[in-house]
Design an enzyme around this catalytic site. Structure first.
Site, PDB file in Angstrom:
ATOM      1  CE  LYS A 231      -4.204  -1.860   0.360  1.00  0.00           C
ATOM      2  NZ  LYS A 231      -5.388  -1.586  -0.443  1.00  0.00           N
TER       3      LYS A 231
ATOM      4  CD  GLU B 199      -5.536  -1.709   3.374  1.00  0.00           C
ATOM      5  OE1 GLU B 199      -5.466  -0.476   3.283  1.00  0.00           O
ATOM      6  OE2 GLU B 199      -6.398  -2.383   2.785  1.00  0.00           O
TER       7      GLU B 199
HETATM    8  O1  LIG Z   1      -5.491  -4.588  -1.220  1.00  0.00           O
HETATM    9  C1  LIG Z   1      -6.277  -4.486  -2.158  1.00  0.00           C
HETATM   10  O2  LIG Z   1      -5.944  -4.731  -3.329  1.00  0.00           O
HETATM   11  C2  LIG Z   1      -7.675  -3.993  -1.956  1.00  0.00           C
HETATM   12  C3  LIG Z   1      -8.222  -4.156  -0.604  1.00  0.00           C
HETATM   13  O3  LIG Z   1      -7.651  -3.314   0.339  1.00  0.00           O
HETATM   14  C4  LIG Z   1      -8.305  -5.563  -0.119  1.00  0.00           C
HETATM   15  O4  LIG Z   1      -8.173  -5.753   1.093  1.00  0.00           O
HETATM   16  O5  LIG Z   1      -8.536  -6.457  -0.922  1.00  0.00           O
HETATM   17 MG   LIG Z   2      -7.374  -4.114   2.202  1.00  0.00          MG
END
Ligand SMILES: O=C(O)C[C@H](O)C(=O)O
Ligand SMILES: [Mg+2]
Ligand SMILES: NC(=O)c1ccc[n+]([C@@H]2O[C@H](COP(=O)([O-])OP(=O)(O)OC[C@H]3O[C@@H](n4cnc5c(N)ncnc54)[C@H](O)[C@@H]3O)[C@@H](O)[C@H]2O)c1
Length: 608
Positions: free
Chosen positions: A208, A279
């Site tokens: 990220k 995240e």
């Molecule tokens: O990480 C990604 O590609 C998108 C999203 O945050 C996910 O968790 O899938």
């Molecule tokens: Mg994600």
């Protein structure tokens, strides 16, 4: 040829006047000096400053590098071309090998460059983002996380574990950078659709933040990936002798929250102006931590809030693709499969948009939304309903409790079928064929789960079974589909990467101390209005990833202006809140663009 690409980009960078404000080591069109506190081989081993064979003679003298490098000076352009040549020859040499092997080989060569020379790494990433994003980000990053303990060679980011309780305030000062702007944190509990990967989930914050550097121009010296290791419930990992995380079950309840509280206090004590992105936390903690911190710290949850904005932009795009006015959004019937952190975030945000547009209550606005989880359609008959789901629970007299996806699609004939379940292939042939009876002239199918194998369906299957008139989006990239009618079936990458970099950048440059709903909505609206009618008519709902820096600057400006409207900006560097509030839209975009870091070698100056 490759280098021509770069030259073009450099000109754009220069034209955009990336002067970099008062930040140190910001590479610029005419690079300003970068202060280093190291000399000799310490510099060669520091990827922030290393230029490999690119150090000019004067710097080799100044920095004690003479004799530590071969005599010939290789230019940045030559280094770039040499890397791309190696990458292309790796592609040729691995032709025909299994996808996983090829993907990991590509990741390794990029990772080695990342570990050695960040300036060159980010330059090749920015210039080749379409080719390289799928390696350093979704989907390959998922494979990397699954194999992380075996792939591990060097640390990146910081690790705070349950064993560090009471120590975090001092540990945070172990990080070598004086200033940190962006932090991405995970506890590894729900990595993409791959489940609990414990400490191995660190790959996600790293990926990220690579996107933050590439898309938002955050200086790589100011990003910090964080792994909060509170244990794992993944038995396979616990039994793996090479597993690098704590070998204990996940902490729960107050013990768990105590660890996150301590980290947040430590991080914001050292860097009060940082922005923290949560995240890939499992749903319960994603919602709980968002609720707990969003009024106290400058943070947002990407899976809940970033995804919601990207999905809303896609949903509004599908209305435009039908050739209908945006106001028709209130009449769209939307089936969402997956009621976790992402699915619920999307459904709630979309229903709020309907309520606003139609001037009705939130409860009334939920009428056209159907939520399906692992137990099927959610109705009021369900025992122990999560309070966040209650407004979407249907009357079982309308459709039965627990109805399957295909039953719901056949009964509702939705305009949109959107998957955030993490379950690969769940939009099977029968489900997709049922979408042919949709009440929409251009039904939309969003298979948003990641990585590729977890997508609810492939692009090819969607166009084949649901019809060539559909609009298609997926979380992981798929190739466009050649349709039998001679047209191209466009694949949209419905991924939060189109928003989180701009949300972080706009927030950072506004100096806001929280991220408000208004800022998030502005981000989504900006993305929704980015595409032209002509593009949307063709089924292209999101910009090409090649334009990610441009869309990110626009989103960042929209976020910043919303922060001004919310009266929460405190300014950034020399730019005060009054300056920000007097900027026009164009001036705001310009201010954002000027503050985006761009990788070129800056002269290094040694300071003791
Ligand atoms: O990480 C990604 O590609 C998108 C999203 O945050 C996910 O968790 O899938
Ligand atoms: Mg994600
Ligand atoms: N494209 C994007 O930008 C984006 C953003 C965030 C998350 N995602 C993806 O979405 C997926 C889910 O993420 P999350 O954080 O919401 O996970 P989560 O674990 O919080 O939620 C998953 C949901 O899916 C439901 N589910 C599980 N099996 C199901 C089945 N067989 N049928 C119907 N529903 C089922 C669960 O009941 C739960 O409600 C992941 O694959 C993630 O990668 C994509």
């Amino acid at each position: 040829m490759m280098w021509r690409n770069i030259a073009r980009f450099s000109k754009t960078a220069a034209a955009a006047g990336r002067t970099g404000g008062s930040r140190r080591c910001l590479s610029t069109a005419i690079p300003g000096p970068c202060i280093v506190h190291k000399r000799g081989s310490d510099i060669l081993h520091d990827p922030w400053f290393n230029k490999d064979t690119g150090f000019p003679l004067t710097e080799r003298d100044r920095l004690g590098l003479r004799g530590l490098l071969p005599p010939r000076i290789i230019s940045f352009e030559q280094q770039y071309d040499r890397f791309i040549d190696s990458f292309r020859s790796l592609e040729r040499n691995t032709l025909g090998q299994p996808d996983n092997v090829v993907s990991l080989a590509k990741w390794r060569i990029l990772n080695r460059l990342h570990d050695r020379n960040e300036t060159l790494y980010y330059r090749v990433l920015i210039d080749n983002i379409k080719d390289f994003a799928p390696i350093i980000y979704t989907p390959t990053v998922g494979l990397v996380c699954q194999n992380y303990s075996g792939l591990y060679r060097r640390p990146r980011g910081m690790y705070f574990s349950a064993k560090d309780k009471g120590e975090m305030m001092s540990m945070i000062y172990n990080w070598p950078a004086h200033q940190v702007d962006m932090i991405v944190i995970t506890d590894g509990s729900r990595i993409l659709g791959l489940g609990d990967l414990g400490v191995q989930g660190i790959g996600i914050p790293i990926g990220k933040l690579d996107m933050y550097v590439a898309a938002a121009g955050i200086n790589p010296q100011r990003v910090l990936p964080i792994m909060l290791d509170v244990g794992t419930n993944n038995q396979k990992l616990l039994q793996n002798p090479l597993y690098l995380g704590l070998r204990q079950p996940r902490l729960e309840g107050d013990e768990y929250l105590g660890i996150i509280d301590e980290f947040m206090e430590a991080a914001f004590t050292r860097w009060p102006k940082a922005v923290v992105q949560f995240e890939d936390f499992q749903a319960k903690w994603a919602f709980e931590t968002l609720d707990r911190y969003r009024k106290k710290f400058c943070m947002f949850n990407d899976d809940v809030q970033g995804t919601a904005g990207v999905a809303l932009a896609g949903l509004l795009g599908t209305v435009r693709a039908q050739g209908r006015p945006l106001s028709d959004f209130v009449n769209q019937k939307i089936v969402v499969v997956g009621a976790g952190s992402a699915g619920l975030g999307v459904t709630k945000t979309a229903a709020q948009a309907v309520a606003r547009m139609a001037g009705i209550s939130f409860a009334e606005a939920t009428k056209n939304f159907y939520l399906i989880d692992k137990d099927g359609l959610v109705t009021t008959e369900r025992s122990k309903l999560d309070p966040a789901v209650v407004p979407f629970a249907k009357n079982p007299a309308e459709i039965r409790e627990g109805a399957s996806i295909v039953e719901v699609v056949k009964t509702v004939r939705p305009h949109v079928l959107l998957g955030l379940s993490g379950v690969g292939g769940i939009f099977n042939e029968e489900v997709l064929k049922a979408m042919r009876e949709s009440d929409s002239c251009k039904p939309a199918i969003f298979a948003m789960s990641n990585p590729t194998l977890n997508a609810e369906c492939t692009a090819a299957d969607a166009f084949k079974h649901a019809g060539e008139n559909i609009v298609f989006g997926s979380g992981s990239p798929f190739e466009n589909v050649q349709l039998e009618n001679g047209n191209v079936g466009h694949v949209n990458q419905a991924n939060n990467m189109y928003l989180f970099p701009g949300i972080g950048l706009g927030t950072l440059l506004s100096g806001a101390r929280i991220v408000t709903d208004g800022m998030l909505l502005a981000a989504a609206e900006c993305l929704a209005s980015y595409m032209t009618d002509e593009e949307v008519q063709k089924g292209i709902l999101y910009p090409s990833i090649n334009n990610i820096r441009h869309i990110t600057a626009e989103v960042g400006a929209a976020v910043l202006r919303a922060a001004v409207s919310d009266d929460i900006v405190e300014g950034h560097g020399d730019v005060g809140p009054r300056d920000l509030s007097h900027m026009s839209k164009e001036e705001t975009v310009d201010y954002i663009t000027r503050n985006m870091w761009f990788p070129i070698y800056s002269p290094l100056v040694h300071e003791k």
